[in-house]
Design an enzyme around this catalytic site. Sequence first.
Site, PDB file in Angstrom:
ATOM      1  N   LYS A   1      54.733  12.114 -23.792  1.00  0.00           N
ATOM      2  CA  LYS A   1      54.445  10.695 -23.605  1.00  0.00           C
ATOM      3  C   LYS A   1      53.153  10.518 -22.800  1.00  0.00           C
ATOM      4  O   LYS A   1      52.286   9.720 -23.157  1.00  0.00           O
ATOM      5  CB  LYS A   1      55.619  10.083 -22.847  1.00  0.00           C
ATOM      6  CG  LYS A   1      55.731   8.610 -22.986  1.00  0.00           C
ATOM      7  CD  LYS A   1      57.129   8.213 -22.524  1.00  0.00           C
ATOM      8  CE  LYS A   1      57.260   6.723 -22.349  1.00  0.00           C
ATOM      9  NZ  LYS A   1      58.568   6.394 -21.796  1.00  0.00           N
TER      10      LYS A   1
ATOM     11  N   GLY B   1      46.732  23.096  25.866  1.00  0.00           N
ATOM     12  CA  GLY B   1      47.904  23.871  26.286  1.00  0.00           C
ATOM     13  C   GLY B   1      47.532  24.954  27.279  1.00  0.00           C
ATOM     14  O   GLY B   1      48.266  25.227  28.238  1.00  0.00           O
TER      15      GLY B   1
ATOM     16  N   GLU C   1      44.623  28.718  15.620  1.00  0.00           N
ATOM     17  CA  GLU C   1      45.373  28.277  14.431  1.00  0.00           C
ATOM     18  C   GLU C   1      44.476  28.025  13.217  1.00  0.00           C
ATOM     19  O   GLU C   1      44.931  28.117  12.078  1.00  0.00           O
ATOM     20  CB  GLU C   1      46.204  27.020  14.747  1.00  0.00           C
ATOM     21  CG  GLU C   1      45.429  25.743  15.057  1.00  0.00           C
ATOM     22  CD  GLU C   1      45.080  25.559  16.533  1.00  0.00           C
ATOM     23  OE1 GLU C   1      45.016  26.574  17.267  1.00  0.00           O
ATOM     24  OE2 GLU C   1      44.850  24.409  16.950  1.00  0.00           O
TER      25      GLU C   1
ATOM     26  N   GLN D   1      50.398   5.988 -16.490  1.00  0.00           N
ATOM     27  CA  GLN D   1      49.608   5.363 -17.564  1.00  0.00           C
ATOM     28  C   GLN D   1      48.669   4.313 -16.990  1.00  0.00           C
ATOM     29  O   GLN D   1      47.500   4.234 -17.353  1.00  0.00           O
ATOM     30  CB  GLN D   1      50.535   4.710 -18.581  1.00  0.00           C
ATOM     31  CG  GLN D   1      51.460   5.670 -19.305  1.00  0.00           C
ATOM     32  CD  GLN D   1      52.454   4.910 -20.180  1.00  0.00           C
ATOM     33  OE1 GLN D   1      52.126   3.889 -20.771  1.00  0.00           O
ATOM     34  NE2 GLN D   1      53.674   5.406 -20.255  1.00  0.00           N
TER      35      GLN D   1
ATOM     36  N   ASP E   1      41.555   1.706  -5.098  1.00  0.00           N
ATOM     37  CA  ASP E   1      41.096   1.311  -3.763  1.00  0.00           C
ATOM     38  C   ASP E   1      39.659   0.808  -3.869  1.00  0.00           C
ATOM     39  O   ASP E   1      38.834   1.446  -4.536  1.00  0.00           O
ATOM     40  CB  ASP E   1      41.053   2.512  -2.800  1.00  0.00           C
ATOM     41  CG  ASP E   1      42.412   3.152  -2.587  1.00  0.00           C
ATOM     42  OD1 ASP E   1      43.418   2.528  -2.940  1.00  0.00           O
ATOM     43  OD2 ASP E   1      42.447   4.285  -2.055  1.00  0.00           O
ATOM     44  N   ILE E   2      39.370  -0.295  -3.199  1.00  0.00           N
ATOM     45  CA  ILE E   2      37.995  -0.823  -3.227  1.00  0.00           C
ATOM     46  C   ILE E   2      37.025   0.219  -2.681  1.00  0.00           C
ATOM     47  O   ILE E   2      35.963   0.467  -3.234  1.00  0.00           O
ATOM     48  CB  ILE E   2      37.901  -2.120  -2.393  1.00  0.00           C
ATOM     49  CG1 ILE E   2      38.647  -3.232  -3.110  1.00  0.00           C
ATOM     50  CG2 ILE E   2      36.443  -2.518  -2.162  1.00  0.00           C
ATOM     51  CD1 ILE E   2      38.657  -4.544  -2.371  1.00  0.00           C
ATOM     52  N   GLU E   3      37.416   0.874  -1.586  1.00  0.00           N
ATOM     53  CA  GLU E   3      36.441   1.737  -0.921  1.00  0.00           C
ATOM     54  C   GLU E   3      36.151   3.043  -1.659  1.00  0.00           C
ATOM     55  O   GLU E   3      35.173   3.708  -1.365  1.00  0.00           O
ATOM     56  CB  GLU E   3      36.832   1.986   0.536  1.00  0.00           C
ATOM     57  CG  GLU E   3      38.276   2.377   0.722  1.00  0.00           C
ATOM     58  CD  GLU E   3      38.652   2.510   2.189  1.00  0.00           C
ATOM     59  OE1 GLU E   3      37.990   1.882   3.036  1.00  0.00           O
ATOM     60  OE2 GLU E   3      39.604   3.268   2.465  1.00  0.00           O
TER      61      GLU E   3
ATOM     62  N   LYS F   1      47.307  15.999  -3.421  1.00  0.00           N
ATOM     63  CA  LYS F   1      46.045  16.213  -4.131  1.00  0.00           C
ATOM     64  C   LYS F   1      45.256  17.350  -3.483  1.00  0.00           C
ATOM     65  O   LYS F   1      44.679  18.195  -4.176  1.00  0.00           O
ATOM     66  CB  LYS F   1      45.253  14.900  -4.076  1.00  0.00           C
ATOM     67  CG  LYS F   1      44.032  14.857  -4.912  1.00  0.00           C
ATOM     68  CD  LYS F   1      43.627  13.393  -5.232  1.00  0.00           C
ATOM     69  CE  LYS F   1      43.899  12.390  -4.140  1.00  0.00           C
ATOM     70  NZ  LYS F   1      42.809  12.173  -3.209  1.00  0.00           N
TER      71      LYS F   1
ATOM     72  N   HIS G   1      40.939  27.383  19.392  1.00  0.00           N
ATOM     73  CA  HIS G   1      42.051  27.052  18.499  1.00  0.00           C
ATOM     74  C   HIS G   1      42.259  28.175  17.480  1.00  0.00           C
ATOM     75  O   HIS G   1      41.728  28.097  16.368  1.00  0.00           O
ATOM     76  CB  HIS G   1      41.756  25.754  17.746  1.00  0.00           C
ATOM     77  CG  HIS G   1      41.758  24.544  18.617  1.00  0.00           C
ATOM     78  ND1 HIS G   1      42.887  23.797  18.834  1.00  0.00           N
ATOM     79  CD2 HIS G   1      40.770  23.964  19.331  1.00  0.00           C
ATOM     80  CE1 HIS G   1      42.597  22.799  19.652  1.00  0.00           C
ATOM     81  NE2 HIS G   1      41.320  22.868  19.964  1.00  0.00           N
TER      82      HIS G   1
ATOM     83  N   CYS H   1      44.161  25.431  23.730  1.00  0.00           N
ATOM     84  CA  CYS H   1      43.167  24.478  24.224  1.00  0.00           C
ATOM     85  C   CYS H   1      43.758  23.648  25.374  1.00  0.00           C
ATOM     86  O   CYS H   1      43.927  24.165  26.466  1.00  0.00           O
ATOM     87  CB  CYS H   1      42.633  23.613  23.084  1.00  0.00           C
ATOM     88  SG  CYS H   1      41.031  22.927  23.468  1.00  0.00           S
TER      89      CYS H   1
HETATM   90  N1  GLN Z   1      41.174  17.453  26.108  1.00  0.00           N
HETATM   91  C1  GLN Z   1      40.798  18.821  26.366  1.00  0.00           C
HETATM   92  C2  GLN Z   1      39.299  19.020  26.405  1.00  0.00           C
HETATM   93  O1  GLN Z   1      38.565  18.191  25.920  1.00  0.00           O
HETATM   94  C3  GLN Z   1      41.444  19.739  25.345  1.00  0.00           C
HETATM   95  C4  GLN Z   1      40.911  19.546  23.969  1.00  0.00           C
HETATM   96  C5  GLN Z   1      41.792  20.135  22.903  1.00  0.00           C
HETATM   97  O2  GLN Z   1      42.953  20.449  23.126  1.00  0.00           O
HETATM   98  N2  GLN Z   1      41.255  20.265  21.708  1.00  0.00           N
HETATM   99  O3  GLN Z   1      38.817  19.995  26.884  1.00  0.00           O
END
Ligand code: GLN
Length: 542
Positions: A225, A385, A511, A194, A149-151, A18, A509, A383
């Site tokens: 249909k 990482g 990404e 349906q 769904d009820i909610e 969706k 981040h 982050c």
């Molecule tokens: N746990 C780490 C922090 O709070 C990294 C957070 C994350 O990767 N978004 O700083």
Amino acid sequence: MKTKYIFFTGGVVSSVGKGVTAAAVGRLLKERGFKVAVQKLDPYINVDPGTMSPYQHGEVFVLDDGAETDLDLGHYERFIDVRLSRVCNFTTGQVYAEVIQKERRGDYLGGTIQVIPHITNEIKRRIGMVAKETGAEIVLVEVGGTVGDIESLPFLEAIRQLRSDLGRENTLYIHVTWLPYIGATEELKTKPTQHSVSELRSIGIAPDMIVARSDYPVDNSLREKIALFCDVELRAVIPMVTTPILYEVPLLLEKARVGEYILERFKMEPRQDPDWAAWKDLMLEVKREKPLVKVALVGKYVELHDAYMSVREALKHAALHTGVELEINWVHSTDLEKGKHWEDLRDADGVIVPGGFGSRGIEGKILATHHARTEKVPFLGLCLGMQLMVVEFGRSALHDDDVHSTEFERSTKNPVIDLLPEQREINDMGGTMRLGLYQCHLVPGTRAARAYKVDMVEERHRHRFEFNNDYRQVFEENGMVFSGLSPDGRLVEIAEIADHPFMVGTQFHPEFLSRPNHPHPLFKAFLEAVCEHAGVNYKKAD
Ligand code: GLN
């Protein structure tokens, strides 16, 4: 022009796409020259998904303004190439919190507070805020969950009322359903569709369009249909056969003339002809034979790929624009700790350690980081990482194993990653991290600056911990480069390893800002390094 609203509901089962459908419809309208925004209504009681386990909910998607939102907002931003705001996602929890606060303040002057009209009015007020905040001319509203769904009921009641509030020509209901396939008789079944439409009708909503998802081709007799039984025009019954390529969905909906139908119902003329050239090129690129590269994604929720949705999409975007086929080796960090599945890590030409919280699997991620550094395998840390890249580097540079982040080892002798000072007094878990867009100054001559090709960027954050500046000098002396800093120089935003083909960690981040047609520069640079490592030919950046 009055704001137009398109409401998306789901029927039969959840997880039929969706969110992707809403995102793709948004793109159809943007292509016709309209300003669109998308809003997701989540029926659960949590105030936001920020405190929920990724196992329950998948990734938490962070917006510019720091809102922690549903991962569907990621689809909306990527498909439509917009930047959405906090008003674009709300939950039952937020609605009730607001109404109860008003009641405690005495705003209701002694009235009895009820689901209808108080809760539904608050839902309608929040739907109305999107156009005000974003200036959108067409607002797409996706109601989470499935009819029945009820909610979801208060949300459905609110969108039902909006048709009489706003007028028939300003509202449109699209119901997204699923056609199950019965293997024994080799046929698709419309009965559940349906039933879900009759359930929707019983609460007063008659859908204007049905998008029928299916794993198999849907022939015309089935469409007829559905049209007949669900009282929807035949041209508004849109079969949507599963495609392995998400970004094909807007093109499929375009072909089914969904954009024309919507504008006709809204009595609007397109402002411009849609230009799908770039999307079509992207599809050709997806389908072209390309050399394969493998990247290991080392996390602790890897069984559920949705937990790393934006990372996976950003990798895909970068791979497409680098001209290679990407395979992700999903590696569970706790497996590495047990000595298992190392072949999936060793087999990869790049390693990515994404964000995360909590100590499970941390040492496994550190082992993956160690592997990337010592074997000179391209590495991107996001982050958490980045923080673990710092810990691993510290253990080696300081010749001491007692180096850690205080998130995982409060009394470590070398707290190379520590709480942000402004986080020290905070006890509440929800919405209290360093969240959203912050500037990052890039240090000239570094890998990060070469990838971005600018001096200053703004990226989205979600963290409580940061690099501990007490260690900056000794780390620099040992070969770590701090290539991105907050404009005041106080916070390390990007770290990289000098003596390595590509080992970069970001406190933010990246990404979340990658788009199918504009891959994120760091992901692109990472993928290029992966190709170099794999020895495959790739498209060099212009
Ligand atoms: N746990 C780490 C922090 O709070 C990294 C957070 C994350 O990767 N978004 O700083």
